[in-house]
Design an enzyme around this catalytic site. Structure first.
Site, PDB file in Angstrom:
ATOM      1  N   GLU A  89       9.215  17.164  14.781  1.00 32.68           N
ATOM      2  CA  GLU A  89       9.446  17.155  13.310  1.00 32.68           C
ATOM      3  C   GLU A  89       8.592  18.120  12.497  1.00 32.68           C
ATOM      4  O   GLU A  89       7.270  17.838  12.827  1.00 32.68           O
ATOM      5  CB  GLU A  89       9.419  15.589  12.933  1.00 32.68           C
ATOM      6  CG  GLU A  89       9.731  15.406  11.308  1.00 32.68           C
ATOM      7  CD  GLU A  89       9.649  13.864  10.871  1.00 32.68           C
ATOM      8  OE1 GLU A  89       8.406  13.504  11.223  1.00 32.68           O
ATOM      9  OE2 GLU A  89      10.422  13.299  10.382  1.00 32.68           O
TER      10      GLU A  89
ATOM     11  N   LYS B 298       0.965  -1.252  -0.079  1.00 37.18           N
ATOM     12  CA  LYS B 298       0.047   0.050   0.052  1.00 37.18           C
ATOM     13  C   LYS B 298       0.963   1.160   0.005  1.00 37.18           C
ATOM     14  O   LYS B 298       1.428   1.691   1.129  1.00 37.18           O
ATOM     15  CB  LYS B 298      -0.810  -0.042   1.194  1.00 37.18           C
ATOM     16  CG  LYS B 298      -2.023   1.184   1.152  1.00 37.18           C
ATOM     17  CD  LYS B 298      -2.263   1.932   2.237  1.00 37.18           C
ATOM     18  CE  LYS B 298      -1.487   3.294   2.521  1.00 37.18           C
ATOM     19  NZ  LYS B 298      -1.738   4.183   1.734  1.00 37.18           N
TER      20      LYS B 298
ATOM     21  N   GLU C 128      10.112   2.300  10.758  1.00 38.17           N
ATOM     22  CA  GLU C 128      10.799   3.338  10.558  1.00 38.17           C
ATOM     23  C   GLU C 128      10.403   4.769  10.473  1.00 38.17           C
ATOM     24  O   GLU C 128       9.311   5.089   9.700  1.00 38.17           O
ATOM     25  CB  GLU C 128      11.614   3.173   9.072  1.00 38.17           C
ATOM     26  CG  GLU C 128      12.191   1.861   9.056  1.00 38.17           C
ATOM     27  CD  GLU C 128      13.762   1.791   9.554  1.00 38.17           C
ATOM     28  OE1 GLU C 128      14.063   2.887  10.144  1.00 38.17           O
ATOM     29  OE2 GLU C 128      14.083   0.654  10.069  1.00 38.17           O
TER      30      GLU C 128
ATOM     31  N   CYS D 155      13.047  12.234   6.163  1.00 39.09           N
ATOM     32  CA  CYS D 155      13.252  11.596   7.440  1.00 39.09           C
ATOM     33  C   CYS D 155      14.818  11.955   8.082  1.00 39.09           C
ATOM     34  O   CYS D 155      14.884  11.985   9.138  1.00 39.09           O
ATOM     35  CB  CYS D 155      13.150  10.214   7.857  1.00 39.09           C
ATOM     36  SG  CYS D 155      13.880   9.208   6.570  1.00 39.09           S
TER      37      CYS D 155
HETATM   38  P1  NAD Z   1       2.444   8.918   7.187  1.00 46.91           P
HETATM   39  O1  NAD Z   1       2.512   8.272   8.618  1.00 46.91           O
HETATM   40  O2  NAD Z   1       1.280  10.073   7.052  1.00 46.91           O
HETATM   41  O3  NAD Z   1       1.807   7.992   5.930  1.00 46.91           O
HETATM   42  C1  NAD Z   1       2.788   6.744   5.800  1.00 46.91           C
HETATM   43  C2  NAD Z   1       1.915   5.929   5.493  1.00 46.91           C
HETATM   44  O4  NAD Z   1       1.198   5.329   5.924  1.00 46.91           O
HETATM   45  C3  NAD Z   1       1.080   6.269   4.054  1.00 46.91           C
HETATM   46  O5  NAD Z   1       1.093   5.248   3.028  1.00 46.91           O
HETATM   47  C4  NAD Z   1      -0.149   6.193   4.683  1.00 46.91           C
HETATM   48  O6  NAD Z   1      -1.348   6.164   3.906  1.00 46.91           O
HETATM   49  C5  NAD Z   1      -0.224   5.226   5.612  1.00 46.91           C
HETATM   50  N1  NAD Z   1      -1.125   5.382   6.915  1.00 46.91           N
HETATM   51  C6  NAD Z   1      -1.589   6.570   7.508  1.00 46.91           C
HETATM   52  N2  NAD Z   1      -2.432   6.121   8.434  1.00 46.91           N
HETATM   53  C7  NAD Z   1      -2.687   5.005   8.382  1.00 46.91           C
HETATM   54  C8  NAD Z   1      -3.169   4.329   9.447  1.00 46.91           C
HETATM   55  N3  NAD Z   1      -4.120   4.656  10.291  1.00 46.91           N
HETATM   56  N4  NAD Z   1      -2.916   2.651   9.314  1.00 46.91           N
HETATM   57  C9  NAD Z   1      -2.279   2.300   8.251  1.00 46.91           C
HETATM   58  N5  NAD Z   1      -1.442   3.145   7.431  1.00 46.91           N
HETATM   59  C10 NAD Z   1      -1.595   4.241   7.506  1.00 46.91           C
HETATM   60  O7  NAD Z   1       3.585   9.678   6.849  1.00 46.91           O
HETATM   61  P2  NAD Z   1       3.931  10.426   5.325  1.00 46.91           P
HETATM   62  O8  NAD Z   1       3.548  11.680   5.687  1.00 46.91           O
HETATM   63  O9  NAD Z   1       3.552   9.706   4.216  1.00 46.91           O
HETATM   64  O10 NAD Z   1       5.651  10.653   5.459  1.00 46.91           O
HETATM   65  C11 NAD Z   1       6.353  11.373   6.190  1.00 46.91           C
HETATM   66  C12 NAD Z   1       6.747  10.810   7.663  1.00 46.91           C
HETATM   67  O11 NAD Z   1       7.462   9.453   7.336  1.00 46.91           O
HETATM   68  C13 NAD Z   1       7.847  11.802   8.350  1.00 46.91           C
HETATM   69  O12 NAD Z   1       7.580  11.442   9.722  1.00 46.91           O
HETATM   70  C14 NAD Z   1       9.045  11.061   7.983  1.00 46.91           C
HETATM   71  O13 NAD Z   1       9.983  11.310   9.093  1.00 46.91           O
HETATM   72  C15 NAD Z   1       8.681   9.561   8.166  1.00 46.91           C
HETATM   73  N6  NAD Z   1       9.769   8.815   7.198  1.00 46.91           N
HETATM   74  C16 NAD Z   1      10.502   8.053   7.877  1.00 46.91           C
HETATM   75  C17 NAD Z   1      11.517   7.216   7.380  1.00 46.91           C
HETATM   76  C18 NAD Z   1      12.498   6.394   7.935  1.00 46.91           C
HETATM   77  O14 NAD Z   1      13.094   5.656   7.363  1.00 46.91           O
HETATM   78  N7  NAD Z   1      12.731   6.562   9.335  1.00 46.91           N
HETATM   79  C19 NAD Z   1      11.600   7.642   6.048  1.00 46.91           C
HETATM   80  C20 NAD Z   1      10.840   8.297   5.233  1.00 46.91           C
HETATM   81  C21 NAD Z   1       9.958   8.970   5.983  1.00 46.91           C
END
Ligand code: NAD
Length: 504
Positions: free
Chosen positions: A394, A176, A258, A292
């Site tokens: 963040e 997904k 992550e 991130c």
């Molecule tokens: P997000 O948490 O909003 O979404 C990530 C994914 O989770 C998306 O596919 C989203 O549709 C899904 N999602 C959202 N709510 C959900 C739920 N209740 N259940 C299951 N899935 C759900 O994050 P984002 O805005 O897409 O990305 C930014 C974040 O990702 C930042 O916090 C960033 O630091 C983090 N990030 C971390 C890393 C790492 O390796 N540590 C790498 C890249 C991004």
């Protein structure tokens, strides 16, 4: 007419059962560039994909690992052939500049070739038996169906970090992707499926790779709660990660998280300032700060504080904003209107609640063509104190907070003083200070005289504290997540030998 895209379930590209859809638009040209229409799936679509992945697992686990590796090799070749095209589409849907999206695709290619070679390793361990005429072996076995939930900021690299090792280990995938980057994800799945068909021919196994587009709280939650999904690999925000851990804990699934970061670069008074300046520009404003591992904090030694800030502000004000597929652009837009609002809210907090000094940016960028997208001026706050909200939380945008430090101990304490622990960096020429920093910084990644960004595909990637739950992606370490250990005892003595009893 916008192009229409589908889910891939059990080897067939199909619409969601409900027929509902969502739009994918260009964040640099929101009104004028509709990229495509994608299925907005429900839990019934997830259930179909999980059933397909479960059935496929029984065949896929029996394909020899070197053969699975050959498929990943072909996947890497196909990505290489289409590198520029994929990068162009990625820039179009999420905004970072073309050179960076090419880097994102390259990371996927590197991960494919690493996985391909791992198909001929996947080493186990043997140990001697404590009893005569008995042999002890241990080896890795696949786990089953994996659910993969990914963010939009590395729409190619992150899914490949997860699914390539999972596949080579013999697991099947339900993927997904983020709603903001469905096209890059679709291209990736098209490539994996095509490579499977080419390598396996008449023995092609439908359902090894499935993609289900849609909302996180619908598609994502359905995957996490499903009892036939054996593992979840998630990259995204700490908030969603915590929720995933809670739900998945109910069925004792294996979960890799992550999550967020609040990364800092330290610059000591003996540092090469030009180099440190280049690094912070790249670390803080590359990918519009939406990494991130982005440099969100700059910790400057008091002796060089004023001089360094003056040079930094001059350079930041020269960065060129624009559509990332146009030449000469340094910084693209925020990924969405709501992401830009979050950035602007934090800028207000910096000015009003934290009372930091705004040294650059601090507003939407709306001049000329920029008015068509979600652009924000690269922003710097100085006189930031440890504990302020812009120093702790963040932001995920082009905002840098600068904090003054007295010495190395002070710098490391400031760096360590947040809930996160992903990436970190120090610029110094003093070898003792560099090694002290390596030892004392609490982060999964530390760069010496390098920016906080720049991970390589064959090294462990991940963070400590609230950045994750202890797993690592990348390199050899990720193979532990995607396999179970099986211990085997072969007794060729011809009699019942009782360990711990007959021999002591
Ligand atoms: P997000 O948490 O909003 O979404 C990530 C994914 O989770 C998306 O596919 C989203 O549709 C899904 N999602 C959202 N709510 C959900 C739920 N209740 N259940 C299951 N899935 C759900 O994050 P984002 O805005 O897409 O990305 C930014 C974040 O990702 C930042 O916090 C960033 O630091 C983090 N990030 C971390 C890393 C790492 O390796 N540590 C790498 C890249 C991004």
């Amino acid at each position: 007419m916008a192009e229409k895209f589908n889910n891939l379930i059990n080897g067939v590209w199909k619409d969601s059962k409900s027929g509902k859809t969502f739009e994918n638009r260009n964040p640099a040209k929101w009104e004028e560039d509709l990229i495509g229409i994608f299925p907005s799936s429900d839990k019934d679509d997830v259930y179909e994909a999980v059933a397909a992945a479960k059935a496929a697992f029984e065949k896929w686990r029996l394909v020899p690992a070197p053969k699975r590796g050959d498929i990943l090799k072909l996947v890497g070749d196909k990505m290489h052939e289409r590198k520029d095209e994929i990068a162009y589409e990625m820039t179009r849907e999420m905004g970072k500049v073309f050179a960076e999206t090419k880097g994102d695709v390259q990371e996927g290619i590197d991960t494919a070739y690493y996985a391909a070679s791992e198909g001929r390793r996947l080493f186990g361990f043997n140990a001697p038996s404590e009893l005569p005429n008995k042999m002890n072996l241990s080896f890795r076995v696949p786990i089953g169906v994996g659910g993969f939930i990914t963010p939009w900021n590395f729409p190619m690299a992150i899914p490949t970090w997860k699914m390539f090792p999972a596949l080579v280990c013999g697991n099947t995938c339900v993927f997904k992707p983020a709603e903001l980057t469905p096209k890059t994800a679709t291209i990736l799945v098209e490539i994996i499926d095509a490579a499977m068909r080419e390598e396996l021919g008449k023995d092609y196994i439908p359902g090894v790779i499935n993609i289900v587009h849609g909302k996180g709280r619908i598609v994502g939650e359905a995957m996490i709660a499903h009892t036939d999904v054996d593992l979840i690999s998630f990259t995204g925000s700490t908030e969603v990660g915590k929720r995933i851990n809670e739900v998945a804990g109910g069925s004792l699934k294996r979960v890799s998280l992550e999550l967020g970061g609040k990364n800092a670069q330290i610059v000591m008074n003996d540092a090469d300032q030009e180099l440190a300046l280049e690094a912070v520009l790249w670390g803080a404003f590359g990918t519009t700060g939406q990494r991130c591992t982005a440099t969100s904090r700059l910790i400057l030694h008091k002796d060089i504080y004023d001089e360094f800030i003056a040079k930094l502000v001059a350079r930041v004000n020269k960065l060129k904003l624009g559509y990332g597929n146009d030449k000469g652009v340094d910084v693209g837009p925020c990924v969405s209107e709501s992401q830009r609002e979050t950035v602007n809210d934090y800028v207000k907090i910096g000015k009003e609640e934290d009372k930091a000094t705004l040294a650059a940016g601090g507003d939407y960028a709306k001049e000329g063509e920029l008015s068509k997208g979600w652009f924000y001026k690269p922003t710097i706050f100085t006189d930031v104190k440890p504990g302020m909200r812009i120093e702790q939380e963040e932001i995920f945008g082009p905002v840098l907070s600068v904090i003054k430090c007295n010495d190395l101990t002070d710098a490391i304490n400031i760096l360590n003083g947040t809930a996160y622990g992903l990436s970190s960096s120090i610029f110094t020429k003093n070898i003792n200070d560099a090694f002290t920093a390596i030892r004392d910084i609490k982060a999964g990644i530390t760069y010496i005289n390098g920016a906080t960004i720049g991970a390589e595909a064959h090294m462990p990637f991940g963070g400590v504290k609230q950045t994750g739950n202890g797993h690592r992606e990348g390199g050899w370490t990720v193979y532990d997540f995607y396999t179970e250990w099986k211990a085997v005892y072969v007794d060729y003595s011809g009699k019942l030998q009782r360990a711990q009893i007959d021999n002591y």
